[in-house]
Design a protein around this motif. Structure first.
Motif, PDB file in Angstrom:
ATOM      1  N   VAL A 144      49.449  79.253  25.144  1.00  0.00           N
ATOM      2  CA  VAL A 144      48.262  80.102  25.080  1.00  0.00           C
ATOM      3  C   VAL A 144      48.192  80.981  26.320  1.00  0.00           C
ATOM      4  CG1 VAL A 144      46.974  78.401  23.733  1.00  0.00           C
ATOM      5  CG2 VAL A 144      46.795  78.382  26.232  1.00  0.00           C
ATOM      6  N   ARG A 145      47.350  81.988  26.253  1.00  0.00           N
ATOM      7  CA  ARG A 145      47.035  82.797  27.446  1.00  0.00           C
ATOM      8  C   ARG A 145      45.825  82.144  28.102  1.00  0.00           C
ATOM      9  NH1 ARG A 145      43.950  87.735  28.167  1.00  0.00           N
ATOM     10  NH2 ARG A 145      43.885  88.054  25.908  1.00  0.00           N
ATOM     11  N   GLY A 146      46.089  81.143  28.936  1.00  0.00           N
ATOM     12  CA  GLY A 146      45.027  80.323  29.485  1.00  0.00           C
ATOM     13  C   GLY A 146      44.346  80.947  30.679  1.00  0.00           C
ATOM     14  N   MET A 147      43.014  80.892  30.689  1.00  0.00           N
ATOM     15  CA  MET A 147      42.194  81.409  31.775  1.00  0.00           C
ATOM     16  C   MET A 147      41.067  80.429  32.046  1.00  0.00           C
ATOM     17  SD  MET A 147      41.980  85.120  29.995  1.00  0.00           S
ATOM     18  CE  MET A 147      42.243  84.345  28.391  1.00  0.00           C
ATOM     19  N   VAL A 148      40.642  80.347  33.292  1.00  0.00           N
ATOM     20  CA  VAL A 148      39.527  79.490  33.679  1.00  0.00           C
ATOM     21  C   VAL A 148      38.480  80.330  34.383  1.00  0.00           C
ATOM     22  CG1 VAL A 148      38.784  77.552  35.125  1.00  0.00           C
ATOM     23  CG2 VAL A 148      40.957  77.425  33.881  1.00  0.00           C
ATOM     24  N   ILE A 149      37.216  80.146  34.007  1.00  0.00           N
ATOM     25  CA  ILE A 149      36.111  80.855  34.647  1.00  0.00           C
ATOM     26  C   ILE A 149      35.209  79.828  35.320  1.00  0.00           C
ATOM     27  CG2 ILE A 149      34.053  82.288  34.293  1.00  0.00           C
ATOM     28  CD1 ILE A 149      35.489  83.566  31.926  1.00  0.00           C
ATOM     29  N   ARG A 150      34.942  80.059  36.608  1.00  0.00           N
ATOM     30  CA  ARG A 150      34.005  79.225  37.359  1.00  0.00           C
ATOM     31  C   ARG A 150      32.745  80.052  37.646  1.00  0.00           C
ATOM     32  NH1 ARG A 150      38.611  77.688  41.743  1.00  0.00           N
ATOM     33  NH2 ARG A 150      39.554  75.858  40.734  1.00  0.00           N
ATOM     34  N   PRO A 151      31.691  79.885  36.863  1.00  0.00           N
ATOM     35  CA  PRO A 151      30.455  80.613  37.157  1.00  0.00           C
ATOM     36  C   PRO A 151      29.721  80.006  38.348  1.00  0.00           C
ATOM     37  CG  PRO A 151      30.558  79.890  34.846  1.00  0.00           C
ATOM     38  CD  PRO A 151      31.592  79.137  35.612  1.00  0.00           C
ATOM     39  N   GLY A 152      29.000  80.854  39.073  1.00  0.00           N
ATOM     40  CA  GLY A 152      28.105  80.357  40.108  1.00  0.00           C
ATOM     41  C   GLY A 152      26.790  79.923  39.497  1.00  0.00           C
TER      42      GLY A 152
END
Length: 322
Positions: free
Chosen positions: A175-183
């Motif tokens: 997959v085209r893996g991405m991680v988002i860490r919101p504040g």
């Protein structure tokens, strides 16, 4: 695209799903109850049965879509090492079910992975997207902070599987893996820590903060956060870590704004960590931890330009005052 959004009945997930619908995508949303199904259909989404606590139920929905945006989290709700491990197991099942077509796969992590305890002052380090995780106990709970060992064990035990989940997504080959860490997310008069802070202030007639109130957390408005998800789907390369943080706020200042909101005249209370926990449970601890994240790389990769820096104004006179 046909996009599966987990957590679409929640605060952030609902906003992301609505934005994707506006852009012409077909949104498939997981839930477990008929009441939720009816609400999802009314919003224009296609409901499917799925439960993070039952990873096998996630396989079929994932195989039928072109992208996955995962915002569901048992760990976010329960806050235990076991619950974060359940998130990890569920995400690993979804990655495997997605196959090897290179479809986008976004996992939502959180700024707590860079949580650092102090006695109420700002911690010294602002962590960028490439900083290794999980943080060792000597960093997130330095001896001078005098954090009880059970809290160190629980916090460290929760962030370890969270870091494993992030790595599984970023290193996935199919997959085209991405991680988002919101504040700290604000907007629409909703959120997680902010409503808790406001409720505690109403109950006690003063807004609580740890020590001198110098603890700092990165924040982001819901609209700017949604834009990160949209841009990530469009242009973020595989293996990209993203920090959805606009600026920082001292939690003593946030407490004073919440106090003025409820008519307490800006009155705040300086509490110990134990008192914050006694008063607010896990939410009280969350309001006591530094979560300082840099987002320069994220802005460059996505060409993201956040526009909302008005967290104090929104709390005191904006959407939370409605």
């Amino acid at each position: 695209m046909k996009i599966l959004v987990t957590g679409a009945t929640g605060f952030i997930g609902g906003a992301v799903a609505r934005k994707l619908l506006q852009q012409g995508h077909q949104v498939v949303a997981m839930s477990q109850t008929e009441d939720a199904f009816a609400k999802l259909r009314a919003a224009g989404m296609t409901p499917v049965i799925g439960d993070f606590a039952n990873p096998a139920s996630l396989v079929a929905p994932v195989t039928e879509v072109d992208a996955v945006v995962s915002l569901a989290s048992i760990g976010q709700i329960e806050g235990t090492p076991e619950s974060f491990a359940k998130d990890r197991d569920a995400v690993e099942v979804m990655i495997k079910a997605a196959g090897d077509a290179g479809n986008p796969f976004i996992f939502t992590s959180g700024s707590a992975i860079f949580g650092v305890f102090t006695k109420g002052e700002a911690s010294p380090t602002i962590f960028d997207e490439d900083h290794p995780v999980p943080l060792p106990a000597s960093v997130f709970a330095p001896p001078k902070a005098e954090i009880p060992q059970p809290l160190i064990d629980g916090f460290g035990g929760s962030m370890a599987p969270r870091a494993e989940t992030e790595r599984a997504v970023l290193n996935a080959t199919g997959v085209r893996g991405m991680v988002i860490r919101p504040g700290l997310v604000y907007g629409e008069g909703r959120g997680y820590d902010l409503p808790n802070l406001i409720a505690l202030t109403k109950t006690h007639g003063a807004a609580p903060h740890l020590g001198i109130g110098g603890v700092r957390q990165g924040y982001v408005h819901l609209d700017d956060l949604v834009e990160v998800y949209v841009l990530a789907l469009e242009r973020a390369p595989a293996g990209t870590m993203l920090h959805a943080v606009t600026d920082e706020i001292a939690l003593g200042d946030l407490a004073a704004a919440a106090s003025r909101l409820v008519g307490a005249g800006g009155r705040t209370e300086a509490l110990s960590l134990l008192e914050m926990y006694t008063r607010g449970g896990g939410g009280g601890v969350s309001l006591s931890v530094n979560k300082r994240l840099a987002s320069e790389k994220t802005r460059k990769v996505l060409n993201w330009t956040p526009t909302r820096y008005d967290i104090l104004e929104d709390v005191e006179h904006g959407s939370y005052a409605v």
